[in-house]
Design an enzyme around this catalytic site. Structure first.
Site, PDB file in Angstrom:
ATOM      1  N   ASP A   1       0.830  -1.196   0.000  1.00 25.33           N
ATOM      2  CA  ASP A   1       0.000   0.000   0.000  1.00 25.33           C
ATOM      3  C   ASP A   1       0.868   1.251   0.000  1.00 25.33           C
ATOM      4  O   ASP A   1       2.100   1.180  -0.036  1.00 25.33           O
ATOM      5  CB  ASP A   1      -0.930  -0.005   1.217  1.00 25.33           C
ATOM      6  CG  ASP A   1      -2.227  -0.756   0.933  1.00 25.33           C
ATOM      7  OD1 ASP A   1      -2.431  -1.173  -0.219  1.00 25.33           O
ATOM      8  OD2 ASP A   1      -3.030  -0.936   1.864  1.00 25.33           O
TER       9      ASP A   1
ATOM     10  N   MET B   1      -7.825   9.837   9.313  1.00 27.23           N
ATOM     11  CA  MET B   1      -8.290  10.435   8.050  1.00 27.23           C
ATOM     12  C   MET B   1      -9.280  11.567   8.307  1.00 27.23           C
ATOM     13  O   MET B   1     -10.266  11.725   7.593  1.00 27.23           O
ATOM     14  CB  MET B   1      -8.930   9.349   7.152  1.00 27.23           C
ATOM     15  CG  MET B   1      -7.988   8.215   6.811  1.00 27.23           C
ATOM     16  SD  MET B   1      -8.810   6.751   6.125  1.00 27.23           S
ATOM     17  CE  MET B   1      -9.594   6.073   7.615  1.00 27.23           C
TER      18      MET B   1
ATOM     19  N   LYS C   1      -3.349   3.502  -2.393  1.00 30.06           N
ATOM     20  CA  LYS C   1      -4.100   4.667  -2.805  1.00 30.06           C
ATOM     21  C   LYS C   1      -3.598   5.859  -2.012  1.00 30.06           C
ATOM     22  O   LYS C   1      -3.052   5.722  -0.914  1.00 30.06           O
ATOM     23  CB  LYS C   1      -5.598   4.467  -2.551  1.00 30.06           C
ATOM     24  CG  LYS C   1      -5.959   4.249  -1.090  1.00 30.06           C
ATOM     25  CD  LYS C   1      -7.455   4.189  -0.876  1.00 30.06           C
ATOM     26  CE  LYS C   1      -7.746   3.999   0.615  1.00 30.06           C
ATOM     27  NZ  LYS C   1      -9.156   4.169   0.956  1.00 30.06           N
TER      28      LYS C   1
END
Length: 265
Positions: free
Chosen positions: A51, A191, A73
């Site tokens: 990742d 996040m 991502k």
């Protein structure tokens, strides 16, 4: 436990020749915070599907002969996430069919906002030999790295992991999040930097005190990690003058501040 002593989900012994998929937590970014098992799996891997790790130092610990494939991502990178996940599943199945040892390398812990459960379920459905190797998640690394207690004896006995992503135009479970903070337990927000001012406003609208401390820890586990201290009432104005680097994790709570020699417990 060596690779020759691994067991499948039925408890059957696997030989060292059997392929194995390891869903591995890479921790917050510091290679020294890897588990011993995570390091061993990387050294043994034929393929590493990795990742968006926070730095490349961890990848450098892998076998020099391993095929390395980026499967991650980044924030607002435009990828279609369903297609991306489907492609990862196809690669896991393909490399397993070829008898490869595969490491699916994820930042933090695979089961905390990491889609590890989806990949594990796929491997079970396809009857692939799979294991999960836990990693240190960013919230706990941030708390320990800056001496911010997650639990305190005789004070609080729980903590909450929470995502700052909005869904359907708003935050989820806000009443429960407010209740946790009112109970003097910390909430670790992942996040959530983009929506932090709005999140603070939502909490205050639920009668959470504006004096509650708020800590932003940027680039957890790296030499340049930083701590930004604020409160629910001050965070909007503070964000107008500071620009915390991403990735960041946010800790909110009555006792979400650093332990010092003057801390009364």
């Amino acid at each position: 436990m060596s690779i020759a002593e691994l067991y499948n989900q039925k408890g059957e012994l696997l030989s060292s020749e059997d392929h194995l998929i390891s869903i591995v937590g890479a921790g917050p970014g510091d290679p020294e915070l890897l588990t011993i098992r995570a390091l061993r799996r990387m050294e043994q891997a034929d393929v590493i599907l990795y990742d968006a790790l926070h730095g490349t130092d961890i990848l450098e610990l892998a076998s020099p002969f391993a095929l390395r494939i980026y499967a991650g991502k980044h924030y607002q990178d435009g990828q279609h996430q369903t297609e991306r996940q489907g492609n990862i599943h196809r690669q896991l199945k393909q490399f397993a069919a070829e008898g490869k040892r595969v490491v699916r390398l994820k930042a933090g812990d695979p089961f905390i906002f990491g889609r590890g459960a989806e990949e594990l379920a796929f491997c079970f459905q396809e009857k692939l030999n799979v294991e999960v190797v836990p990693g240190i998640t960013a919230g706990l690394a941030a708390a320990s790295g800056f001496h911010i207690p997650v639990t305190l004896r005789n004070v609080n006995s729980m903590a909450l992991f929470y995502t700052g992503h909005k869904r359907n135009g708003g935050f989820e479970n806000m009443d429960e999040v407010a209740a946790v903070i009112k109970a003097k337990a910390p909430v670790m927000v992942y996040m959530g930097l983009k929506n932090l001012a709005l999140l603070a406003s939502e909490l205050r609208s639920r009668e959470v005190s504006g004096d509650v401390p708020l800590q932003i820890v940027s680039r957890v586990g790296h030499p340049d990690q930083q701590l930004f201290t604020s409160s629910l009432a001050q965070i909007e104005s503070d964000l107008n003058r500071i620009d915390p680097p991403m990735p960041s994790v946010i800790l909110i709570g009555s006792h979400a501040h650093q332990v010092t020699g003057n801390t009364v417990l």
